[in-house]
Design a protein around this motif. Structure first.
Motif, PDB file in Angstrom:
ATOM      1  N   VAL A  88       0.832  -1.205   0.000  1.00  0.00           N
ATOM      2  CA  VAL A  88       0.000   0.000   0.000  1.00  0.00           C
ATOM      3  C   VAL A  88       0.864   1.251   0.000  1.00  0.00           C
ATOM      4  CG1 VAL A  88      -1.684   1.322   1.343  1.00  0.00           C
ATOM      5  CG2 VAL A  88      -2.008  -1.124   1.012  1.00  0.00           C
ATOM      6  N   GLY A  89       1.921   1.240   0.796  1.00  0.00           N
ATOM      7  CA  GLY A  89       2.778   2.416   0.748  1.00  0.00           C
ATOM      8  C   GLY A  89       3.736   2.551   1.898  1.00  0.00           C
ATOM      9  N   PHE A  90       4.726   3.385   1.658  1.00  0.00           N
ATOM     10  CA  PHE A  90       5.739   3.719   2.657  1.00  0.00           C
ATOM     11  C   PHE A  90       5.451   5.125   3.155  1.00  0.00           C
ATOM     12  CE2 PHE A  90       7.593   0.474   0.027  1.00  0.00           C
ATOM     13  CZ  PHE A  90       8.232  -0.350   0.947  1.00  0.00           C
ATOM     14  N   TRP A  91       5.648   5.327   4.451  1.00  0.00           N
ATOM     15  CA  TRP A  91       5.345   6.613   5.061  1.00  0.00           C
ATOM     16  C   TRP A  91       6.541   7.149   5.814  1.00  0.00           C
ATOM     17  CZ3 TRP A  91       0.826   9.304   4.494  1.00  0.00           C
ATOM     18  CH2 TRP A  91      -0.231   8.615   3.875  1.00  0.00           C
ATOM     19  N   GLN A 111       6.618   7.650  -6.390  1.00  0.00           N
ATOM     20  CA  GLN A 111       6.230   9.057  -6.290  1.00  0.00           C
ATOM     21  C   GLN A 111       5.991   9.405  -4.825  1.00  0.00           C
ATOM     22  OE1 GLN A 111       5.753  11.688  -8.700  1.00  0.00           O
ATOM     23  NE2 GLN A 111       5.734  12.748  -6.731  1.00  0.00           N
ATOM     24  N   MET A 112       6.549  10.524  -4.383  1.00  0.00           N
ATOM     25  CA  MET A 112       6.320  11.020  -3.024  1.00  0.00           C
ATOM     26  C   MET A 112       5.229  12.079  -3.040  1.00  0.00           C
ATOM     27  SD  MET A 112       8.749  13.124  -0.350  1.00  0.00           S
ATOM     28  CE  MET A 112       9.736  11.770   0.241  1.00  0.00           C
ATOM     29  N   TYR A 113       4.411  12.044  -1.991  1.00  0.00           N
ATOM     30  CA  TYR A 113       3.370  13.046  -1.771  1.00  0.00           C
ATOM     31  C   TYR A 113       3.522  13.608  -0.370  1.00  0.00           C
ATOM     32  CZ  TYR A 113       1.089  10.970  -5.819  1.00  0.00           C
ATOM     33  OH  TYR A 113       0.819  10.513  -7.082  1.00  0.00           O
ATOM     34  N   LEU A 114       3.171  14.869  -0.210  1.00  0.00           N
ATOM     35  CA  LEU A 114       3.082  15.469   1.112  1.00  0.00           C
ATOM     36  C   LEU A 114       1.608  15.610   1.466  1.00  0.00           C
ATOM     37  CD1 LEU A 114       5.798  18.287   0.957  1.00  0.00           C
ATOM     38  CD2 LEU A 114       5.950  16.018   2.015  1.00  0.00           C
ATOM     39  N   TYR A 115       1.260  15.127   2.646  1.00  0.00           N
ATOM     40  CA  TYR A 115      -0.104  15.194   3.158  1.00  0.00           C
ATOM     41  C   TYR A 115      -0.148  16.243   4.260  1.00  0.00           C
ATOM     42  CZ  TYR A 115      -1.952  11.238   0.587  1.00  0.00           C
ATOM     43  OH  TYR A 115      -2.403  10.406  -0.407  1.00  0.00           O
ATOM     44  N   PHE A 116      -0.935  17.298   4.040  1.00  0.00           N
ATOM     45  CA  PHE A 116      -1.088  18.403   4.971  1.00  0.00           C
ATOM     46  C   PHE A 116      -2.415  18.234   5.709  1.00  0.00           C
ATOM     47  CE2 PHE A 116       1.653  19.812   1.597  1.00  0.00           C
ATOM     48  CZ  PHE A 116       2.591  20.638   2.202  1.00  0.00           C
ATOM     49  N   PRO A 117      -2.394  17.902   7.000  1.00  0.00           N
ATOM     50  CA  PRO A 117      -3.654  17.701   7.726  1.00  0.00           C
ATOM     51  C   PRO A 117      -4.374  19.034   7.953  1.00  0.00           C
ATOM     52  CG  PRO A 117      -1.781  17.359   9.191  1.00  0.00           C
ATOM     53  CD  PRO A 117      -1.229  17.625   7.823  1.00  0.00           C
ATOM     54  N   GLN A 138       2.790  14.765   6.658  1.00  0.00           N
ATOM     55  CA  GLN A 138       3.254  13.383   6.502  1.00  0.00           C
ATOM     56  C   GLN A 138       3.697  13.156   5.061  1.00  0.00           C
ATOM     57  OE1 GLN A 138       3.527  12.096   9.322  1.00  0.00           O
ATOM     58  NE2 GLN A 138       1.954  13.095  10.519  1.00  0.00           N
ATOM     59  N   GLU A 139       4.676  12.287   4.890  1.00  0.00           N
ATOM     60  CA  GLU A 139       5.179  11.935   3.564  1.00  0.00           C
ATOM     61  C   GLU A 139       4.687  10.543   3.197  1.00  0.00           C
ATOM     62  OE1 GLU A 139       9.499  14.033   4.481  1.00  0.00           O
ATOM     63  OE2 GLU A 139       9.312  11.862   4.468  1.00  0.00           O
ATOM     64  N   TYR A 140       4.138  10.430   2.002  1.00  0.00           N
ATOM     65  CA  TYR A 140       3.696   9.127   1.492  1.00  0.00           C
ATOM     66  C   TYR A 140       4.484   8.814   0.235  1.00  0.00           C
ATOM     67  CZ  TYR A 140       0.830   5.692  -0.951  1.00  0.00           C
ATOM     68  OH  TYR A 140       0.402   4.577  -1.634  1.00  0.00           O
TER      69      TYR A 140
END
Length: 142
Positions: free
Chosen positions: A40-43, A132-138, A123-125
């Protein structure tokens, strides 16, 4: 579930944590959450020092970090590994293309310009299929 460290551990701590996670990944690989055959993914998870998942302090430079993989809630970490359970948030997110710090600052500007407020640590996904890296902004606690 992953390897945990702190900015108090010195320069390059995040890179060292990822190196440890990658080196010893076979120890937790069977626990990793999958969709079909795919991970599913690395965080790259972040929290302030209180472990409340508040944003890093001192202009987002000080806090704790977990380099790891997503696992089912019931998974128990083997010795030497740490499991974090991130509270439920609503997120705005963006792909990281180019300079990480520039994308991070642009994400914060987007929130400000659209009347949104950061309510937790970014958080980084990392999506394994294409790295591909994504930044998650809560932006909301759920």
């Amino acid at each position: 579930m992953g390897k945990e460290g702190s900015t108090r551990d010195g320069e390059g701590v995040i890179q060292r944590l990822w190196a440890q996670t990658n080196r010893d990944f076979d120890q937790i690989e069977p626990l990793a959450l999958r969709k079909g055959e795919e991970l599913v993914g690395f965080w790259g998870l972040m929290s302030d020092f209180s472990r409340s998942f508040a944003p890093w302090t001192e202009d987002f430079t000080q806090g704790i970090y977990l380099a790891g993989v997503q696992v089912p809630l019931e998974a128990q970490p083997p010795e030497g590994w740490v499991k974090w359970t991130v509270p439920a948030f609503g997120y705005a997110y963006t792909a990281v293309e180019g300079n990480y710090q520039k994308v991070f600052r642009a994400g914060l500007a987007y929130l400000r310009d659209n009347g949104l407020r950061l309510v937790g640590a970014v958080q980084e996904y990392n999506r394994p299929q294409d790295e591909q890296m994504y930044l998650y902004f809560p932006i909301a606690r759920l």
